[in-house]
Design a protein around this motif. Structure first.
Motif, short mmCIF file in Angstrom:
data_model
loop_
_atom_site.label_atom_id
_atom_site.label_comp_id
_atom_site.label_asym_id
_atom_site.label_seq_id
_atom_site.Cartn_x
_atom_site.Cartn_y
_atom_site.Cartn_z
N ILE A 229 0.85 -1.20 0.00
CA ILE A 229 0.00 0.00 0.00
C ILE A 229 0.88 1.24 0.00
O ILE A 229 0.66 2.19 -0.77
CB ILE A 229 -0.90 0.02 1.25
CG1 ILE A 229 -1.77 -1.21 1.31
CG2 ILE A 229 -1.72 1.30 1.30
CD1 ILE A 229 -3.03 -1.16 0.51
N GLN A 232 2.32 1.76 -3.33
CA GLN A 232 1.34 2.32 -4.27
C GLN A 232 1.13 3.81 -4.02
O GLN A 232 1.02 4.60 -4.96
CB GLN A 232 0.02 1.58 -4.14
CG GLN A 232 0.13 0.11 -4.53
CD GLN A 232 -1.20 -0.61 -4.55
OE1 GLN A 232 -2.19 -0.11 -4.04
NE2 GLN A 232 -1.21 -1.79 -5.12
N VAL A 235 4.02 5.68 -5.53
CA VAL A 235 3.95 5.72 -6.99
C VAL A 235 2.91 6.74 -7.45
O VAL A 235 3.16 7.55 -8.35
CB VAL A 235 3.63 4.33 -7.58
CG1 VAL A 235 3.40 4.41 -9.07
CG2 VAL A 235 4.75 3.35 -7.27
N ALA A 241 0.41 8.60 -13.82
CA ALA A 241 0.18 7.79 -15.03
C ALA A 241 0.75 6.39 -14.86
O ALA A 241 0.16 5.41 -15.31
CB ALA A 241 0.80 8.47 -16.25
N ALA A 242 1.90 6.30 -14.20
CA ALA A 242 2.52 4.99 -13.97
C ALA A 242 1.65 4.16 -13.02
O ALA A 242 1.51 2.95 -13.20
CB ALA A 242 3.92 5.15 -13.42
N HIS A 244 -1.53 4.36 -12.71
CA HIS A 244 -2.69 3.98 -13.50
C HIS A 244 -2.34 2.78 -14.37
O HIS A 244 -3.08 1.80 -14.46
CB HIS A 244 -3.08 5.18 -14.36
CG HIS A 244 -4.45 5.06 -14.96
ND1 HIS A 244 -5.53 4.57 -14.27
CD2 HIS A 244 -4.91 5.38 -16.19
CE1 HIS A 244 -6.58 4.58 -15.05
NE2 HIS A 244 -6.24 5.05 -16.22
N TYR A 245 -1.17 2.86 -14.99
CA TYR A 245 -0.70 1.80 -15.88
C TYR A 245 -0.50 0.49 -15.12
O TYR A 245 -0.80 -0.59 -15.61
CB TYR A 245 0.59 2.26 -16.56
CG TYR A 245 1.53 1.18 -17.00
CD1 TYR A 245 1.20 0.35 -18.06
CD2 TYR A 245 2.76 1.00 -16.38
CE1 TYR A 245 2.08 -0.64 -18.49
CE2 TYR A 245 3.64 0.02 -16.80
CZ TYR A 245 3.29 -0.81 -17.85
OH TYR A 245 4.15 -1.78 -18.24
N ALA A 246 0.02 0.61 -13.88
CA ALA A 246 0.28 -0.60 -13.10
C ALA A 246 -1.01 -1.17 -12.51
O ALA A 246 -1.00 -2.26 -11.95
CB ALA A 246 1.27 -0.28 -11.98
N GLY A 247 -2.11 -0.41 -12.63
CA GLY A 247 -3.39 -0.92 -12.14
C GLY A 247 -3.68 -0.56 -10.69
O GLY A 247 -4.51 -1.20 -10.06
N PHE A 248 -2.97 0.44 -10.15
CA PHE A 248 -3.30 0.87 -8.79
C PHE A 248 -4.53 1.76 -8.87
O PHE A 248 -4.60 2.64 -9.71
CB PHE A 248 -2.14 1.65 -8.16
CG PHE A 248 -0.84 0.91 -8.15
CD1 PHE A 248 -0.82 -0.48 -8.24
CD2 PHE A 248 0.36 1.58 -8.04
CE1 PHE A 248 0.38 -1.17 -8.23
CE2 PHE A 248 1.57 0.91 -8.04
CZ PHE A 248 1.57 -0.47 -8.14
N LYS A 249 -5.47 1.53 -7.95
CA LYS A 249 -6.72 2.29 -8.02
C LYS A 249 -6.54 3.65 -7.36
O LYS A 249 -6.41 3.75 -6.15
CB LYS A 249 -7.83 1.51 -7.33
CG LYS A 249 -8.98 1.20 -8.27
CD LYS A 249 -10.10 0.51 -7.54
CE LYS A 249 -11.34 1.37 -7.55
NZ LYS A 249 -12.32 0.92 -6.57
#
Lengths: 367, 502
Positions: A229, A232, A235, A241-242, A244-249
């Motif tokens: 957490i 995340q 990041v 944007a990174a 978002h790309y990695a799929g963190f909400k």
């Protein structure tokens, strides 16, 4: 053009390859030392003996056991709030409304304490604390909702909600929650002993709240430095944007930062009214929620750093009071010291990412 | 004849790296001079020194025989040195003429500038309407603005950094004609490119850099692309073994009539795109940047989710159109977006953190919500080793890596997750020949293990080298798929420019 001699500065700032961990720690220490030197100059200009003034400000308050416990009492809410804010700031979630969440924690928890004033049970205190945390978290959740649902700027919403909370408390103690036997003073009843945090050192105000603060530092450190957490959150703060790309909400992380920092501010609020104060008053905070913002940055957004920064800031509070009483320094000196400290800190922070290089050492070889 | 520009012993170091090591370079008037080298060989640093953006630590620059000390790019421009960067700096909401006026060192009125632009554009065969808004232009046209911007200063030396990487083959041919006209008029051109065939076709001299030092100067017309590439990387270059196209297996990626409005006002809407990628297959989507690639990538990776999910995007027989990135990743699909810094990787974070970025579902790396530092470190070391990432350690910030090296790291990170579906935008953009070869090989190996690989790329050589089937994206429309073996470079090039490929 080609004939103009090149201007060679004596020193240049050069970007470091890696962030210097040494300077992350050295920077606040040097900032504190520089602040003390400025203090000497300022006190001399005011016609006071600078050494005596510094002694009264920074050392005398902690020469007695009572002084030390008072320092810890003042530092406790700063630690609790500061750790929560540091978590959010890491993710670029700007909760400026800790003052309001602190007050809401005091209102919810204090309300529970008043409700249970006739119940003699050891379960009262946990219930009171829990409601305090929920109150702060609830008040923190409002800006989180506006941010994630309407993309409203959380700096504005959280700050404005602070004033609502503070005025709401004022309304309560002037109206419905006023102590009927209190000679019309805007104060609630005193809380029963079952709703109060146990005192740790006799004849002092140091209480269990400080132990919570230490635990929060530890848990906060695990969350930020060791958990996924925390990763995340970092990041999201550095590169949305990174994340978002990695799929963190993103919205989940906004909610999380606000409920954690709000909940901790709420805990600080209830710990204040169930601790040193013992009842609800029109104002329960000398601005802890705002000072904690400086604390979070002074502490490098690191829980252990926040702990030390809180002690420094707490000292500036009680030192300022002491200096007013002992040698008649104006109250503004406290704010002045806090400002000068922040100023030097930001200046020293340059050296975290850059280093000073003397340009006479220019060479073509590997550095 | 005296050289126009002469560099002797130019050295420049950055913390931890020697970017230019005692570089000598002579550029004659009217010469088209190629500057070749792998990623991180020091080409960009060198041209930045010539353009006045960086100051050398030591060494001498001479301009027409006199020593040169530049305080900044405006001085370089005043002397007649112009530069066209790889990334354009243009305002979308302004016209061509306004864009040129903003960056101009002179105080010409818009009207005079307007007629001057027309003049230059005719003289050099660079058709461009000064009144058009930049957002309505193709990438090739945007590049023309940058070139005309330089030509207006009547330069004696023009520096071009990978100018053809954004052009269709036909546009590139036109650019070469312009450059040759320019050279014939006496202007020297310093030309950076990874495309050795075009260097051979265009340039009369080449300086090859390796690890910051000059390793050779040669006449490209007398060399082959292969011999030049081998000098660049300092070892023999292996060929990619073209494999036989797989038997058409089960489709793992199915895109059915995908239409999507772009969220960017200057973006491109996707119009009814259909495409299948089977197990073991590599499919390439060619096209000039800005024709919907970013929108397509975002729709496939889940960074843009459709509000009315239907079966427009199907991975392994499951509709994913309404799924978030994390859900798609959990199904075993991996993605690599075009932009490396701040999107595929975080500049300010260490390589270890960047390795964790998309691998956090890996149970070895995160246990009960806590990070397992040893395992993360092992993974990082493995990526660095397997994909030959040049760095001084896993604690380095990813921003300290050159673009090509970082790309190796990012691709390595995704490939080591053994995805069933891999979708990549510009896999080897700006990556040198040697490294590109390694990356392309690992993509083919991945496909051989059953992965469906979809590549979105501007690099036609790359697409023809590794893809089984090719389609072209133009203005948000996808052409029909062609078998690589029967498709021709010209046909694809025409489709990229909006022709019908006949």
């Amino acid at each position: 053009m080609s004939l103009i001699p090149q201007f060679i500065p004596k020193f240049v700032l050069e970007t470091r390859v890696e962030v210097s961990n040494k300077w992350v720690i050295l920077s606040p220490i040097i900032a504190i030392i520089l602040t003390l030197f400025s203090g000497i100059i300022i006190f001399s200009l005011m016609g006071k003996d600078p050494l005596l003034a510094l002694y009264t400000f920074f050392i005398q308050p902690v020469t007695t056991l009572f002084g030390v416990t008072e320092l810890l009492v003042k530092a406790t809410p700063l630690v609790l709030i500061g750790v929560g804010l540091a978590i959010g700031f890491k993710a670029n979630v700007w909760n400026i409304g800790a003052e309001g969440q602190f007050t809401m924690g005091a209102i919810f928890g204090g309300g529970a304490a008043l409700l249970c004033n006739n119940i003699e049970s050891y379960l009262v205190l946990p219930f009171v604390l829990l409601l305090g945390i929920l109150g702060g978290a609830f008040w923190g959740a409002i800006p989180a909702f506006f941010k994630t649902r309407f993309n409203a700027n959380e700096i504005l919403t959280s700050l404005m909600l602070s004033y609502i909370a503070v005025l709401f408390l004022s309304y309560l103690v002037h109206g419905p929650w006023r102590d009927p036997g209190g000679f019309n003073f805007p104060e609630s009843q005193l809380f029963s002993d079952y709703a109060m945090l146990p005192v740790l050192v006799e004849n002092s105000r140091l209480n269990l709240g400080s132990v919570f603060a230490i635990l929060v530092v530890l848990l906060g450190w695990i969350l930020i430095a060791r958990s996924i957490i925390g990763f995340q959150l970092r990041v999201v703060g550095l590169a949305p944007a990174a994340a978002h790309y990695a799929g963190f909400k993103h919205s989940g992380l906004v909610w999380l930062s606000f409920t954690i920092s709000g909940g901790l501010a709420g805990l600080a609020g209830i710990a204040e009214v169930s601790g040193p104060i013992g009842q609800l008053l029109p104002s329960v905070s000398p601005g802890y929620g705002f000072t904690a913002i400086i604390v979070a940055f002074l502490g490098r957004l690191h829980p252990v750093g926040v702990l030390f920064a809180s002690l420094v800031m707490a000292l500036s509070y009680i030192g300022g009071e002491n200096a007013q009483i002992e040698i008649g320094l104006p109250a503004a000196v406290t704010g002045l010291f806090q400002g000068v400290l922040l100023f030097f800190l930001l200046a020293c922070d340059v050296l975290v990412r850059y280093r000073i290089k003397s340009s006479s050492f220019i060479s073509g070889k590997r550095s | 004849m005296a050289p126009l520009l002469k560099l002797s012993g130019v050295t420049k170091s950055f913390p931890g790296i020697l970017a230019n090591d005692n570089v000598d370079l002579n550029v004659m008037p009217g010469e088209i001079h190629a500057l070749l080298g792998e990623n991180g060989a020091g080409k960009s640093t060198l041209v930045k020194i010539i353009y006045g953006l960086l100051k050398p630590d030591s060494g001498l620059l001479e301009w027409q025989g006199t020593p040169l000390k530049l305080l900044g790019p405006s001085e370089a421009r005043a002397l007649g040195i112009g530069m066209v960067f790889q990334h354009f700096s243009l305002f979308d909401a302004l016209t061509v003429c306004e864009n040129i006026a903003i960056a101009s060192d002179s105080n010409l009125s818009l009207k005079t500038l307007h007629s001057k632009i027309m003049e230059v554009s005719e003289d050099y065969g660079l058709p461009l309407d000064p009144d058009r808004y930049v957002h309505s232009l193709s990438v090739g046209e945007k590049q023309r603005i940058e070139i005309i911007r330089c030509l207006l200063q009547s330069p004696k030396l023009l520096i071009l950094d990978e100018p053809t990487s954004v052009l269709t083959p036909q546009e590139a041919k036109n650019l070469f004609v312009t450059l040759e006209t320019l050279a014939a008029s006496g202007c020297a051109i310093l030309y950076i490119s990874h495309k050795l065939e075009e260097v051979k076709r265009l340039c009369m001299k080449a300086t090859i850099l390796r690890n910051g030092a000059v390793v050779a100067t040669c006449d490209p017309r007398l060399e082959t692309a292969r011999t030049m590439a081998e000098r660049m990387i300092g070892s023999k270059l292996n060929n990619i073994q073209r494999r036989k196209s797989p038997e058409s297996g089960r489709p793992r990626v199915r895109i059915n009539k995908l239409s999507l409005k772009s969220s960017d006002p200057f973006g491109i809407d996707l119009k009814s795109i259909s495409l299948n990628v089977s197990r073991g297959e590599v499919v390439g989507i060619a096209g000039v940047a800005g024709n919907g690639q970013n929108e397509l990538m975002a729709a496939l990776s889940g960074e843009v989710i459709q509000s009315y999910p239907n079966d427009t995007i199907v991975f392994d027989d499951i509709c994913v159109a309404g799924m978030r990135v994390s859900e798609r990743r959990a199904m075993g699909s991996c993605f690599v977006p075009e932009e490396r810094y701040g999107h595929a990787a975080i500049k300010e974070m260490s390589l270890k953190d960047n390795a964790l970025l998309t691998s956090s579902k890996n149970i070895n790396l995160v246990k009960k919500g806590l990070l397992q530092f040893d395992a993360i470190n092992d993974l990082t070391e493995k990526i660095i080793f397997d994909f030959d990432v040049r760095t001084t350690g896993s604690k380095m910030e990813s921003g300290s890596l050159s673009g090509g090296n970082l790309q190796k790291f990012i691709l390595g990170r995704e490939i080591l997750q053994e995805p069933g579906i891999l979708i990549i935008s510009q896999p080897t953009w700006g990556v040198d020949a040697g490294a590109a070869l390694v990356l392309r090989k690992s993509l083919l190996e991945l496909a051989a293990r059953g992965c469906a690989v979809l590549i979105i790329s501007q690099d036609l050589d790359e697409i023809f080298e590794i893809c089984d089937r090719i389609a072209v994206l133009y203005q948000g429309n996808l052409s029909a798929l062609m078998d690589t073996e029967t498709a021709s470079m010209d046909q694809v090039g025409l489709l990229m420019g909006g022709g019908n490929g006949e």
